[in-house]
Write a protein that holds these residues in place. Structure first.
Motif, PDB file in Angstrom:
ATOM      1  N   ASP A  69       0.790  -1.223   0.000  1.00 37.33           N
ATOM      2  CA  ASP A  69       0.000   0.000   0.000  1.00 37.33           C
ATOM      3  C   ASP A  69       0.824   1.276   0.000  1.00 37.33           C
ATOM      4  O   ASP A  69       0.524   2.216  -0.724  1.00 37.33           O
ATOM      5  CB  ASP A  69      -1.008   0.007   1.155  1.00 37.33           C
ATOM      6  CG  ASP A  69      -0.356  -0.059   2.528  1.00 37.33           C
ATOM      7  OD1 ASP A  69       0.890  -0.149   2.629  1.00 37.33           O
ATOM      8  OD2 ASP A  69      -1.131  -0.030   3.509  1.00 37.33           O
ATOM      9  N   HIS A  70       1.873   1.329   0.788  1.00 37.83           N
ATOM     10  CA  HIS A  70       2.685   2.547   0.849  1.00 37.83           C
ATOM     11  C   HIS A  70       3.400   2.807  -0.469  1.00 37.83           C
ATOM     12  O   HIS A  70       3.563   3.946  -0.868  1.00 37.83           O
ATOM     13  CB  HIS A  70       3.678   2.484   2.017  1.00 37.83           C
ATOM     14  CG  HIS A  70       4.499   1.244   2.053  1.00 37.83           C
ATOM     15  ND1 HIS A  70       3.981   0.036   2.484  1.00 37.83           N
ATOM     16  CD2 HIS A  70       5.774   1.019   1.690  1.00 37.83           C
ATOM     17  CE1 HIS A  70       4.932  -0.887   2.398  1.00 37.83           C
ATOM     18  NE2 HIS A  70       6.015  -0.310   1.916  1.00 37.83           N
ATOM     19  N   TRP A  71       3.798   1.747  -1.153  1.00 38.65           N
ATOM     20  CA  TRP A  71       4.424   1.923  -2.459  1.00 38.65           C
ATOM     21  C   TRP A  71       3.409   2.410  -3.493  1.00 38.65           C
ATOM     22  O   TRP A  71       3.723   3.247  -4.334  1.00 38.65           O
ATOM     23  CB  TRP A  71       5.064   0.607  -2.933  1.00 38.65           C
ATOM     24  CG  TRP A  71       6.334   0.306  -2.200  1.00 38.65           C
ATOM     25  CD1 TRP A  71       6.501  -0.597  -1.196  1.00 38.65           C
ATOM     26  CD2 TRP A  71       7.593   0.932  -2.393  1.00 38.65           C
ATOM     27  NE1 TRP A  71       7.798  -0.567  -0.756  1.00 38.65           N
ATOM     28  CE2 TRP A  71       8.501   0.353  -1.477  1.00 38.65           C
ATOM     29  CE3 TRP A  71       8.060   1.919  -3.247  1.00 38.65           C
ATOM     30  CZ2 TRP A  71       9.831   0.738  -1.395  1.00 38.65           C
ATOM     31  CZ3 TRP A  71       9.395   2.297  -3.168  1.00 38.65           C
ATOM     32  CH2 TRP A  71      10.263   1.711  -2.257  1.00 38.65           C
ATOM     33  N   ILE A  72       2.187   1.891  -3.411  1.00 42.98           N
ATOM     34  CA  ILE A  72       1.131   2.316  -4.342  1.00 42.98           C
ATOM     35  C   ILE A  72       0.825   3.795  -4.141  1.00 42.98           C
ATOM     36  O   ILE A  72       0.753   4.563  -5.104  1.00 42.98           O
ATOM     37  CB  ILE A  72      -0.138   1.450  -4.172  1.00 42.98           C
ATOM     38  CG1 ILE A  72       0.151   0.017  -4.630  1.00 42.98           C
ATOM     39  CG2 ILE A  72      -1.309   2.035  -4.949  1.00 42.98           C
ATOM     40  CD1 ILE A  72      -0.925  -0.976  -4.249  1.00 42.98           C
ATOM     41  N   ALA A  73       0.647   4.193  -2.883  1.00 47.00           N
ATOM     42  CA  ALA A  73       0.376   5.606  -2.587  1.00 47.00           C
ATOM     43  C   ALA A  73       1.534   6.481  -3.068  1.00 47.00           C
ATOM     44  O   ALA A  73       1.325   7.538  -3.680  1.00 47.00           O
ATOM     45  CB  ALA A  73       0.141   5.810  -1.094  1.00 47.00           C
ATOM     46  N   PHE A  74       2.760   6.037  -2.816  1.00 43.74           N
ATOM     47  CA  PHE A  74       3.941   6.794  -3.237  1.00 43.74           C
ATOM     48  C   PHE A  74       3.986   6.950  -4.754  1.00 43.74           C
ATOM     49  O   PHE A  74       4.170   8.058  -5.268  1.00 43.74           O
ATOM     50  CB  PHE A  74       5.212   6.096  -2.736  1.00 43.74           C
ATOM     51  CG  PHE A  74       6.481   6.670  -3.295  1.00 43.74           C
ATOM     52  CD1 PHE A  74       6.932   7.918  -2.912  1.00 43.74           C
ATOM     53  CD2 PHE A  74       7.231   5.956  -4.219  1.00 43.74           C
ATOM     54  CE1 PHE A  74       8.100   8.450  -3.425  1.00 43.74           C
ATOM     55  CE2 PHE A  74       8.405   6.478  -4.743  1.00 43.74           C
ATOM     56  CZ  PHE A  74       8.838   7.728  -4.342  1.00 43.74           C
TER      57      PHE A  74
END
Length: 187
Positions: A69-74
């Motif tokens: 999720d954090h990579w997707i948001a980034f």
């Protein structure tokens, strides 16, 4: 997501609408505050709805990809911010409006076009710990305020400030995405 990050996200989401409002304000001979506020409310309402729609779509897939999720948001915020920065260096397409009158359909289409990035941000927000209601309201209030100001300032400031606002908004989106990534990697 921290309160400060949420405020910066809301301001960043409103910058492309602010740029459009400057162009709309420049087309008016002497925009009044009620005219500017009506245009601001139109943009703000649409900009409030679109991240919720994006969030709903993103929430459907949240359980399946929570570890990423954090990579997707980034990546989403980096892409949107980079796109805003890139487009800010392009040339303006002049819009002609008969007699300077604001056409509701043109305003709605402009508001929708400037809120597409908010829908994509909403998808990214589905993967981080943030209240979509607070985020959407913050984006809507920021957009209403920025568009109202943009319409009123448009006649005097023209496209120069609009382009700079888009650049700043793009940089802020990249910084918010980087902050999300750093927060998750350091947790």
């Amino acid at each position: 997501m921290t309160f400060t990050a949420l405020v910066f996200l809301a301001l960043a989401m409103s910058t492309d609408a602010f740029a459009a409002a400057i162009a709309k304000g420049a087309a008016l001979r002497s925009p009044t505050f009620p005219q500017a506020l009506r245009i601001g409310l139109l943009f703000g309402c649409i900009e409030t709805i679109t991240p919720v729609l994006g969030w709903a779509l993103g929430s459907l897939a949240a359980d399946a990809i929570r570890q990423w999720d954090h990579w997707i948001a980034f990546v989403l915020l980096l892409g949107l911010g980079g796109r805003m920065i890139w487009l800010s260096f392009g040339s303006d397409e002049e819009e002609e409006e008969e007699g300077g009158k604001q056409n509701l359909l043109v305003l709605v289409l402009t508001a929708v076009a400037t809120s597409i990035d908010a829908a994509a941000v909403g998808v990214g927000l589905a993967f981080v710990d943030v209240s979509i209601v607070h985020a959407a309201l913050a984006i809507g209030v920021a957009t209403t305020t920025m568009v109202t100001i943009g319409v009123l300032l448009g006649r005097r400031l023209g496209a120069v400030v609009g382009r700079n606002a888009e650049r700043i908004g793009g940089v802020v989106l990249v910084l918010v995405g980087t902050t999300i990534l750093i927060e998750h990697l350091s947790a």
